[in-house]
Design an enzyme around this catalytic site. Structure first.
Site, short mmCIF file in Angstrom:
data_model
loop_
_atom_site.label_atom_id
_atom_site.label_comp_id
_atom_site.label_asym_id
_atom_site.label_seq_id
_atom_site.Cartn_x
_atom_site.Cartn_y
_atom_site.Cartn_z
N HIS A 120 1.16 -0.93 -0.35
CA HIS A 120 -0.35 -0.04 0.03
C HIS A 120 0.82 1.07 0.16
CE1 HIS A 120 -2.71 3.31 1.59
NE2 HIS A 120 -3.59 1.77 1.26
N ASP A 197 2.92 -4.83 7.99
CA ASP A 197 1.95 -3.66 7.60
C ASP A 197 0.55 -4.32 7.90
OD1 ASP A 197 -0.28 -2.78 7.21
OD2 ASP A 197 0.55 -1.84 5.27
N GLN A 200 -4.67 -5.14 6.66
CA GLN A 200 -5.15 -6.21 6.17
C GLN A 200 -5.12 -6.87 6.93
OE1 GLN A 200 -7.49 -5.27 4.34
NE2 GLN A 200 -6.39 -3.47 3.76
N LYS A 223 -10.41 -0.17 10.24
CA LYS A 223 -10.91 -1.54 9.90
C LYS A 223 -10.76 -2.27 10.68
CE LYS A 223 -6.71 -0.09 6.10
NZ LYS A 223 -7.75 0.28 5.08
N CYS A 363 -4.67 2.40 -3.70
CA CYS A 363 -2.88 3.01 -3.05
C CYS A 363 -2.52 1.75 -3.64
CB CYS A 363 -4.06 3.40 -2.11
SG CYS A 363 -4.91 4.46 -1.34
N1 PLP Z 1 -1.73 -0.04 4.88
C1 PLP Z 1 -2.68 -0.95 4.21
C2 PLP Z 1 -2.43 -2.53 4.01
C3 PLP Z 1 -3.78 -0.96 3.89
O1 PLP Z 1 -4.99 -1.25 3.20
C4 PLP Z 1 -3.83 0.01 4.02
C5 PLP Z 1 -5.83 0.96 4.07
O2 PLP Z 1 -6.24 0.68 3.01
C6 PLP Z 1 -3.02 1.44 4.66
C7 PLP Z 1 -2.19 0.88 4.57
C8 PLP Z 1 -3.69 2.30 5.31
O3 PLP Z 1 -4.36 2.80 6.49
P1 PLP Z 1 -5.05 4.11 7.25
O4 PLP Z 1 -6.27 4.81 5.74
O5 PLP Z 1 -6.06 3.56 8.35
O6 PLP Z 1 -3.86 5.05 7.94
#
Ligand code: PLP
Length: 405
Positions: A120, A197, A200, A223, A363
């Site tokens: 992401h 990270d 998900q 999430k 993203c």
């Molecule tokens: N990392 C992953 C794999 C994500 O799917 C997301 C959000 O969709 C993020 C990071 C960023 O999360 P946030 O927008 O809640 O900071």
């Protein structure tokens, strides 16, 4: 819909209110909030609202206790060694930036960070910035079969100058779960650290950071059936201790003179300013509720739904799936694209039929390039989804093809 799914849906106010009119399949973007999280936040704001870790009056003490209790609930969810290893942030993105900024101080020019092409943007751009500011090299784990990360070249990729391997625990596009064992092994061989990270992965049940053997873990509250505006950075105590703060201000110091500031120990060092107290309380309750669920059973049910979803999608002509076809080591996130149709149009038709899913690059533009498309439609399931949602999605996709093709 099974009795089990119906009982779960009743615990999520928005779904309970929508009845059967909404098929919510955009959980990878934001999950629905659980009533326990919402109630805890309302209770907190009504009866215990005060600033935390500062004043001595009773209300402030009650608020502080609630905030620290939430820290403990997060620590339990992650099996962290100590609640002080939990830093509240505004989300996964902020947590990743916090670590990247600290590494800007900890790295020397010529050091290396390893990420993957499937990240992401939140776990890519902070490292690009670090490369540009600190002269650090960036290396990338490529995609392999079934759009899973190809870890076969890890030994060549992770060299003596590697300081950190920062990878997604589960992809927000393909759903593939990263095989963490070999990553940790290679990192240890060269003295590098591992960050996952978990944005998900965390929505699909408690995580054991100590069993994983990693050094940092991040995720977002919204999430995980909790509120927005709050997220988590977990770091091994000794690593947090060694890290400088990225944001400075009130609440994160022991002593300040006009010349200098002595920073407080973690986690306060990383929580400058008034933190999102009610959100932390809500997240704590959401994670405590999650920790009480029967995850092996939920996983089996969601794996069955995912398999049925994939089978149904593969029967649609000119449809491409982005990610592993098997249900092994994946979260219930399924992305696809239809030749000649834009994902935004497909999602719009589905929205008209009461099916909420997201289209676009999610993203993850480098991953889109690696997959050979510029956008996908993504159906992401949560524990309250059922057969009715999958049926509605499959019918909707067939309808979109009929209307748009
Ligand atoms: N990392 C992953 C794999 C994500 O799917 C997301 C959000 O969709 C993020 C990071 C960023 O999360 P946030 O927008 O809640 O900071």
């Amino acid at each position: 819909m099974s009795d089990e799914t119906a009982a779960l849906r009743r615990q999520f106010p928005l779904l309970a209110q929508a009845g059967g009119t909404l098929h919510y399949l955009d959980n990878a973007a934001t999950g629905q909030i659980h009533e326990a999280a919402l109630d805890a936040m309302v209770q907190h704001e009504r009866y215990a609202r005060g600033n935390v870790l500062r004043a001595g009056h009773r209300l402030a003490q009650t608020a502080t206790l609630a905030y620290q209790r939430a820290r403990g609930q997060v620590a339990q969810f992650l099996n962290a060694a100590h609640p002080d290893e939990i830093v509240f942030t505004s989300g996964a993105t902020a947590a990743l930036n916090l670590v990247a900024q600290a590494y800007a101080d900890l790295c020397k020019p010529g050091d290396e960070i390893v990420v993957s092409v499937a990240e992401h943007h939140s776990n890519l751009i902070p490292w690009q910035q670090l490369r540009d500011r600190a002269g650090v090299g960036l290396r990338f784990v490529p995609l392999g079969a079934g759009a899973r990360l190809d870890l076969s070249g890890l030994r060549a990729l992770v060299g003596r100058r590697c300081r950190l391997i920062a990878l997604t625990h589960a992809s927000n596009v393909t759903g593939a779960v990263t095989d963490v064992g070999p990553v940790v092994e290679q990192a240890r061989a060269v003295g590098a650290h591992v960050l996952l990270d978990g944005a998900q992965r965390a929505p699909h049940g408690p995580v054991d950071v100590r069993a994983l053997g990693v050094d940092f873990y991040v995720f977002s509250g919204h999430k995980c059936y909790g509120p927005g505006g709050v997220g988590v950075l977990w770091g091994r105590g000794e690593f947090l201790d060694a890290m400088p703060p990225s944001a400075t201000g009130g609440g994160m110091v022991e002593r300040v003179t006009l010349e200098r500031a002595d920073y407080a120990a973690p986690p306060r060092r990383f929580e400058a300013g008034t933190p999102p107290v009610a959100q932390a309380v809500g997240l704590g309750e959401a994670l405590a509720w999650m920790s009480r669920q029967d995850w092996p059973r939920i996983e089996r049910r969601l794996a069955g739904l995912t398999a049925r979803l994939i089978e149904g999608l593969l029967a649609v002509p000119r449809l491409h799936l982005a990610g592993p076809l098997d249900a092994r080591d994946r979260v219930p996130v399924v992305s696809f694209w239809l030749e000649g149709l834009h994902s935004h149009d497909v999602c719009q038709v589905l929205d008209g039929l009461g099916v909420a899913l997201r289209g676009g690059h999610h993203c993850a533009q480098p991953l889109m390039q690696a997959l050979g498309t510029d956008a996908v439609s993504r159906a992401s399931l949560a524990l309250y989804n059922g057969d009715d949602d999958v049926d509605a999605l499959l019918a909707g996709v067939r309808e979109a093809v009929r209307i748009l093709a």
